[in-house]
Motif scaffolding. Structure first.
Motif, PDB file in Angstrom:
ATOM      1  N   SER A 494      -3.556 -20.898  -6.927  1.00 20.47           N
ATOM      2  CA  SER A 494      -3.136 -19.504  -7.008  1.00 20.47           C
ATOM      3  C   SER A 494      -3.107 -18.881  -5.611  1.00 20.47           C
ATOM      4  O   SER A 494      -3.826 -19.316  -4.707  1.00 20.47           O
ATOM      5  CB  SER A 494      -4.089 -18.708  -7.902  1.00 20.47           C
ATOM      6  N   GLU A 495      -2.266 -17.890  -5.475  1.00 21.55           N
ATOM      7  CA  GLU A 495      -2.160 -17.165  -4.210  1.00 21.55           C
ATOM      8  C   GLU A 495      -2.506 -15.696  -4.442  1.00 21.55           C
ATOM      9  O   GLU A 495      -1.970 -15.060  -5.349  1.00 21.55           O
ATOM     10  CB  GLU A 495      -0.743 -17.273  -3.646  1.00 21.55           C
ATOM     11  N   ILE A 496      -3.419 -15.172  -3.624  1.00 18.27           N
ATOM     12  CA  ILE A 496      -3.840 -13.774  -3.715  1.00 18.27           C
ATOM     13  C   ILE A 496      -3.544 -13.103  -2.384  1.00 18.27           C
ATOM     14  O   ILE A 496      -3.937 -13.612  -1.325  1.00 18.27           O
ATOM     15  CB  ILE A 496      -5.336 -13.656  -4.059  1.00 18.27           C
ATOM     16  N   SER A 497      -2.893 -11.954  -2.429  1.00 19.74           N
ATOM     17  CA  SER A 497      -2.512 -11.234  -1.202  1.00 19.74           C
ATOM     18  C   SER A 497      -3.015  -9.801  -1.289  1.00 19.74           C
ATOM     19  O   SER A 497      -2.889  -9.153  -2.328  1.00 19.74           O
ATOM     20  CB  SER A 497      -0.992 -11.238  -1.022  1.00 19.74           C
ATOM     21  N   LEU A 498      -3.558  -9.330  -0.179  1.00 16.65           N
ATOM     22  CA  LEU A 498      -4.026  -7.947  -0.057  1.00 16.65           C
ATOM     23  C   LEU A 498      -3.302  -7.308   1.121  1.00 16.65           C
ATOM     24  O   LEU A 498      -3.345  -7.841   2.235  1.00 16.65           O
ATOM     25  CB  LEU A 498      -5.542  -7.895   0.159  1.00 16.65           C
ATOM     26  N   TYR A 499      -2.627  -6.202   0.876  1.00 21.64           N
ATOM     27  CA  TYR A 499      -1.842  -5.526   1.916  1.00 21.64           C
ATOM     28  C   TYR A 499      -2.262  -4.066   1.999  1.00 21.64           C
ATOM     29  O   TYR A 499      -2.375  -3.380   0.966  1.00 21.64           O
ATOM     30  CB  TYR A 499      -0.352  -5.621   1.585  1.00 21.64           C
ATOM     31  N   LEU A 500      -2.526  -3.575   3.248  1.00 18.97           N
ATOM     32  CA  LEU A 500      -2.934  -2.201   3.465  1.00 18.97           C
ATOM     33  C   LEU A 500      -2.075  -1.592   4.570  1.00 18.97           C
ATOM     34  O   LEU A 500      -1.850  -2.232   5.611  1.00 18.97           O
ATOM     35  CB  LEU A 500      -4.415  -2.091   3.859  1.00 18.97           C
ATOM     36  N   THR A 501      -1.643  -0.364   4.355  1.00 20.19           N
ATOM     37  CA  THR A 501      -0.874   0.355   5.379  1.00 20.19           C
ATOM     38  C   THR A 501      -1.029   1.848   5.151  1.00 20.19           C
ATOM     39  O   THR A 501      -1.583   2.277   4.129  1.00 20.19           O
ATOM     40  CB  THR A 501       0.615  -0.046   5.331  1.00 20.19           C
ATOM     41  N   ASN A 502      -0.559   2.637   6.104  1.00 16.16           N
ATOM     42  CA  ASN A 502      -0.615   4.089   5.951  1.00 16.16           C
ATOM     43  C   ASN A 502       0.780   4.637   5.663  1.00 16.16           C
ATOM     44  O   ASN A 502       1.782   4.122   6.163  1.00 16.16           O
ATOM     45  CB  ASN A 502      -1.205   4.745   7.202  1.00 16.16           C
ATOM     46  N   GLU A 503       0.816   5.676   4.828  1.00 10.78           N
ATOM     47  CA  GLU A 503       2.061   6.319   4.456  1.00 10.78           C
ATOM     48  C   GLU A 503       1.933   7.822   4.678  1.00 10.78           C
ATOM     49  O   GLU A 503       0.845   8.380   4.497  1.00 10.78           O
ATOM     50  CB  GLU A 503       2.406   6.038   2.988  1.00 10.78           C
ATOM     51  N   THR A 504       3.016   8.459   5.056  1.00 10.67           N
ATOM     52  CA  THR A 504       2.998   9.896   5.329  1.00 10.67           C
ATOM     53  C   THR A 504       3.917  10.616   4.336  1.00 10.67           C
ATOM     54  O   THR A 504       5.087  10.234   4.170  1.00 10.67           O
ATOM     55  CB  THR A 504       3.467  10.185   6.766  1.00 10.67           C
ATOM     56  N   TYR A 505       3.367  11.625   3.674  1.00  6.01           N
ATOM     57  CA  TYR A 505       4.117  12.446   2.738  1.00  6.01           C
ATOM     58  C   TYR A 505       3.999  13.913   3.163  1.00  6.01           C
ATOM     59  O   TYR A 505       3.324  14.242   4.148  1.00  6.01           O
ATOM     60  CB  TYR A 505       3.596  12.260   1.310  1.00  6.01           C
ATOM     61  N   GLU A 506       4.625  14.797   2.407  1.00  6.99           N
ATOM     62  CA  GLU A 506       4.607  16.218   2.755  1.00  6.99           C
ATOM     63  C   GLU A 506       3.201  16.799   2.709  1.00  6.99           C
ATOM     64  O   GLU A 506       2.867  17.691   3.491  1.00  6.99           O
ATOM     65  CB  GLU A 506       5.516  17.003   1.798  1.00  6.99           C
ATOM     66  N   ASP A 507       2.376  16.312   1.796  1.00  6.98           N
ATOM     67  CA  ASP A 507       1.022  16.867   1.659  1.00  6.98           C
ATOM     68  C   ASP A 507      -0.021  16.117   2.477  1.00  6.98           C
ATOM     69  O   ASP A 507      -1.213  16.319   2.295  1.00  6.98           O
ATOM     70  CB  ASP A 507       0.597  16.885   0.182  1.00  6.98           C
ATOM     71  N   GLY A 508       0.397  15.204   3.374  1.00  9.42           N
ATOM     72  CA  GLY A 508      -0.561  14.551   4.254  1.00  9.42           C
ATOM     73  C   GLY A 508      -0.391  13.037   4.293  1.00  9.42           C
ATOM     74  O   GLY A 508       0.566  12.464   3.741  1.00  9.42           O
ATOM     75  N   GLU A 509      -1.347  12.372   4.950  1.00 12.36           N
ATOM     76  CA  GLU A 509      -1.320  10.922   5.096  1.00 12.36           C
ATOM     77  C   GLU A 509      -2.071  10.265   3.939  1.00 12.36           C
ATOM     78  O   GLU A 509      -3.071  10.784   3.453  1.00 12.36           O
ATOM     79  CB  GLU A 509      -1.959  10.502   6.428  1.00 12.36           C
ATOM     80  N   TYR A 510      -1.587   9.075   3.569  1.00 18.47           N
ATOM     81  CA  TYR A 510      -2.184   8.314   2.479  1.00 18.47           C
ATOM     82  C   TYR A 510      -2.401   6.862   2.919  1.00 18.47           C
ATOM     83  O   TYR A 510      -1.674   6.344   3.789  1.00 18.47           O
ATOM     84  CB  TYR A 510      -1.298   8.322   1.230  1.00 18.47           C
ATOM     85  N   LEU A 511      -3.396   6.226   2.338  1.00 19.20           N
ATOM     86  CA  LEU A 511      -3.625   4.791   2.525  1.00 19.20           C
ATOM     87  C   LEU A 511      -3.037   4.067   1.313  1.00 19.20           C
ATOM     88  O   LEU A 511      -3.417   4.340   0.169  1.00 19.20           O
ATOM     89  CB  LEU A 511      -5.120   4.498   2.641  1.00 19.20           C
ATOM     90  N   TYR A 512      -2.119   3.134   1.576  1.00 17.75           N
ATOM     91  CA  TYR A 512      -1.490   2.357   0.500  1.00 17.75           C
ATOM     92  C   TYR A 512      -2.159   0.996   0.439  1.00 17.75           C
ATOM     93  O   TYR A 512      -2.260   0.282   1.450  1.00 17.75           O
ATOM     94  CB  TYR A 512      -0.003   2.219   0.763  1.00 17.75           C
ATOM     95  N   ILE A 513      -2.629   0.617  -0.735  1.00 12.89           N
ATOM     96  CA  ILE A 513      -3.316  -0.665  -0.958  1.00 12.89           C
ATOM     97  C   ILE A 513      -2.561  -1.396  -2.057  1.00 12.89           C
ATOM     98  O   ILE A 513      -2.311  -0.840  -3.136  1.00 12.89           O
ATOM     99  CB  ILE A 513      -4.783  -0.457  -1.386  1.00 12.89           C
ATOM    100  N   CYS A 514      -2.215  -2.658  -1.787  1.00 14.70           N
ATOM    101  CA  CYS A 514      -1.521  -3.468  -2.788  1.00 14.70           C
ATOM    102  C   CYS A 514      -2.207  -4.825  -2.878  1.00 14.70           C
ATOM    103  O   CYS A 514      -2.340  -5.533  -1.872  1.00 14.70           O
ATOM    104  CB  CYS A 514      -0.048  -3.628  -2.427  1.00 14.70           C
ATOM    105  N   ILE A 515      -2.640  -5.210  -4.065  1.00 17.93           N
ATOM    106  CA  ILE A 515      -3.260  -6.516  -4.309  1.00 17.93           C
ATOM    107  C   ILE A 515      -2.401  -7.235  -5.340  1.00 17.93           C
ATOM    108  O   ILE A 515      -2.056  -6.662  -6.386  1.00 17.93           O
ATOM    109  CB  ILE A 515      -4.723  -6.369  -4.791  1.00 17.93           C
ATOM    110  N   SER A 516      -2.014  -8.463  -5.068  1.00 15.59           N
ATOM    111  CA  SER A 516      -1.174  -9.222  -5.995  1.00 15.59           C
ATOM    112  C   SER A 516      -1.684 -10.649  -6.084  1.00 15.59           C
ATOM    113  O   SER A 516      -2.333 -11.151  -5.164  1.00 15.59           O
ATOM    114  CB  SER A 516       0.286  -9.201  -5.533  1.00 15.59           C
ATOM    115  N   ASP A 517      -1.375 -11.306  -7.199  1.00 14.74           N
ATOM    116  CA  ASP A 517      -1.749 -12.713  -7.380  1.00 14.74           C
ATOM    117  C   ASP A 517      -0.661 -13.411  -8.172  1.00 14.74           C
ATOM    118  O   ASP A 517       0.217 -12.771  -8.764  1.00 14.74           O
ATOM    119  CB  ASP A 517      -3.109 -12.824  -8.083  1.00 14.74           C
ATOM    120  N   THR A 518      -0.713 -14.726  -8.193  1.00 13.08           N
ATOM    121  CA  THR A 518       0.292 -15.535  -8.886  1.00 13.08           C
ATOM    122  C   THR A 518      -0.256 -16.073 -10.198  1.00 13.08           C
ATOM    123  O   THR A 518       0.129 -17.151 -10.643  1.00 13.08           O
ATOM    124  CB  THR A 518       0.756 -16.688  -7.990  1.00 13.08           C
TER     125      THR A 518
END
Length: 584
Positions: A494-518
């Protein structure tokens, strides 16, 4: 009317006036005594509450100093163990310069070990490894050589101190208090075979922490080391510095209006806490009680004036009026109309007694609250013993396995020890992304030892400078653990991936977290349960990981945070996406 009748009427009027005076005296005397008793009780309460406040400060400081003593005791054992067992320390050569590339990996490993130790012990400013022959100092922030430029004053003086003091092997970890520049430090070190490992604790950090833990109280922490030298915070006024010096010479517990408490700090000296009058949680109660004392004193004066006015403006006019009465029935009717005000006086007395009971109830409630807080602190301190026992057992297993050359057991106990130390850290609502990722590395290592290196792969990708962003503690581990538990199968890799980045919207900055597996992905029933916030039950088990995350995010961020669960394809590849607003 004959003389006998006139004399009888005069006698009755005299008896009636004396009866009113006696009634007034009988009512006034108990009220006066009650008020005086209340003044005494309130003054006694002021004294008792002051003692209670001092005890609260003393117990709070003692708990913190006891924690430092426990950490120093743990550091004693850990420094000796690391110097005796860490091959990287033993590999420090007698001659080394900043251009010797073959030693870069050894230096990086030692710096990382120092950083881990620094995270574990919050009071320590830096951990270091020192090679005396090469005169090289490796801290958690970098490596300093004799020819290094731009070194801090602390590192320069530390190298000079170690060059002089560590010429002989140590029997045990040595602790001493040293002044570097304008600051005072506690230096602990253990030396063997010209190699030294140790740590530096900034005394000002300890002083600031004590003052923070006793917030709203006016306290001055200071230390007297084993040689009798006095150390205080840099911002302590000259007035109090002189009082502290006088105290250290006289050795008194009371210095004018201040109270001084002392606590032994390892073998280096005593931490002292000078408590000045004023401030604190109970101060409002003290002010209220003093206000009541003043109020009652004023009330006593008013009562005295009212009694005087009562005699002069009521009894005396009544006596004159009674002299004009001619018939007993008329006098009786005047008594029946309530003109003597006895009922009103009783009503006021009852209300005052009710007020007194409320005041006493308030004092008892505040006292019980303080006792409950102290009990909670004591129970928390007792609970801290359990993690230490567990970790000590892991250390014992590690030592036995290392002695018997059981490599796999040594590895898993080392990883598990780091993992559990992170779990047992003081509970905080949020932690840095970088700390969480380091903790996940330990978790993944444990799972690979369980399933095998080829059972699954894990990759964590961080886009942008987000290492210092705050996330709820153990959030990332819960997401990764969910993927491992439900996505890893022994039938295929199995493959597990964790991805983190920052996103900017009108109401401020957000941390985007995505975890996926096969893996097999979410079932339709699980996705429906997650969407409608109902219990997630499949394969006969109740799964709470995602539900707990949703509840935590709702409590901490409200509607600003979101979590979305989906599949890459039907019955394949679970994907969980989380968005968190940036917090300081």
């Amino acid at each position: 009317m004959n003389l006998w009748q006139k004399g009888k009427r005069r006698m009755l009027r005299s008896v009636r006036i004396r009866s009113l005076k006696d009634t007034s005296l009988r009512l006034g005397t108990p009220v006066f005594l009650v008020l005086m008793g209340l003044v005494v009780c309130l003054l006694w309460g002021v004294w008792e509450n002051r003692k209670l406040a001092d005890k609260y400060i003393a117990d709070t400081a003692k708990l913190y100093v006891d924690q430092i003593n426990r950490d120093m005791s743990q550091i004693n054992s850990e420094l000796i163990y690391l110097l005796d067992s860490d091959s990287n320390i033993k590999e420090i050569p007698d001659q080394i310069t900043s251009t010797d590339a073959q030693y870069y990996e050894m230096e990086r490993t030692l710096r990382e070990r120092n950083r881990v130790l620094k995270i574990r012990y919050h009071e320590v400013q830096t951990f270091f490894v020192y090679g005396q022959k090469a005169n090289v100092l490796i801290t958690d922030s970098g490596t300093m050589f004799t020819e290094s430029k731009g070194m801090t004053t602390l590192n320069q003086m530390l190298m000079s101190y170690l060059q002089i003091m560590t010429s002989k092997d140590s029997i045990s970890t040595q602790w001493t208090v040293i002044t570097f520049g304008d600051d005072d430090y506690i230096v602990g070190w253990y030396a063997k075979n010209k190699k030294v490992i140790g740590c530096v604790i900034n005394l000002n950090l300890i002083f600031r922490t004590i003052r923070a833990k006793t917030e709203e109280y006016d306290v001055i922490p200071f230390m007297v080391d084993a040689r009798g030298r006095v150390m205080t915070q840099a911002d302590t006024s000259e007035k109090y510095k002189n009082e502290i010096i006088d105290f250290s010479k006289a050795g008194k517990k009371k210095e004018k209006n201040a109270t001084v408490y002392s606590y032994q700090l390892g073998t280096v000296g005593k931490i002292n806490l000078m408590v000045l009058p004023g401030g604190g949680i109970l101060e409002n109660v003290l002010i209220m009680q003093i206000a009541f004392v003043v109020l009652i004193a004023v009330l006593l004066i008013v009562c005295a004036l009212e009694i005087t006015a009562y005699y002069h403006r009521i009894l005396e006019p009544l006596e004159k009026f009674g002299q004009k009465l001619e018939e007993l029935e008329k006098e009786q009717s005047l008594n029946d109309d309530g003109s003597n005000n006895l009922l009103e006086l009783e009503s006021v007395s009852g209300k005052f007694k009710e007020l007194l009971r409320k005041i006493q109830g308030l004092k008892i409630a505040i006292y019980e609250k303080e006792l409950a807080e102290q009990k909670a602190e004591l129970e928390y301190t007792q609970e801290q013993i359990k993690p230490h026992f567990f970790l000590n057992c892991l250390s014992l297993i590690h030592g036995i396995a290392d002695k018997n050359h059981e490599g796999e057991i040594v590895e898993i106990t080392t990883v598990l020890s780091d993992y559990m130390r992170y779990i047992f850290q003081d509970s905080k609502k949020q932690r840095n992304v970088e700390e969480e990722l380091e903790h996940i590395e330990a978790y993944i290592r444990i799972q690979k030892l369980r399933y095998g290196e080829e059972a699954f792969s894990f990759e964590a990708t961080m886009d942008g400078d987000i290492g210092e962003w705050k996330v709820p503690s153990l959030l990332l581990q819960t997401l990764v653990e969910n993927s491992v538990v439900h996505g890893v199968s022994l039938d295929r890799k199995s493959e597990i991936s964790l991805y983190l980045t920052n996103e900017t919207y009108e109401d401020g900055e957000y941390l985007y977290i995505c975890i996926s597996d096969t893996g097999n992905g979410f079932s339709k029933e699980a996705l429906d349960a997650i969407e409608h916030d109902t219990p997630i039950i499949y394969h006969g088990r109740h799964h709470v990981g995602i539900s707990n995350i949703k509840r935590r995010l709702a409590l901490m961020y409200g509607e600003r945070a979101s979590i979305t669960c989906s599949n890459m394809d039907e019955n394949y590849g679970a994907v969980v996406e989380v968005r968190l607003p940036k917090t300081e």
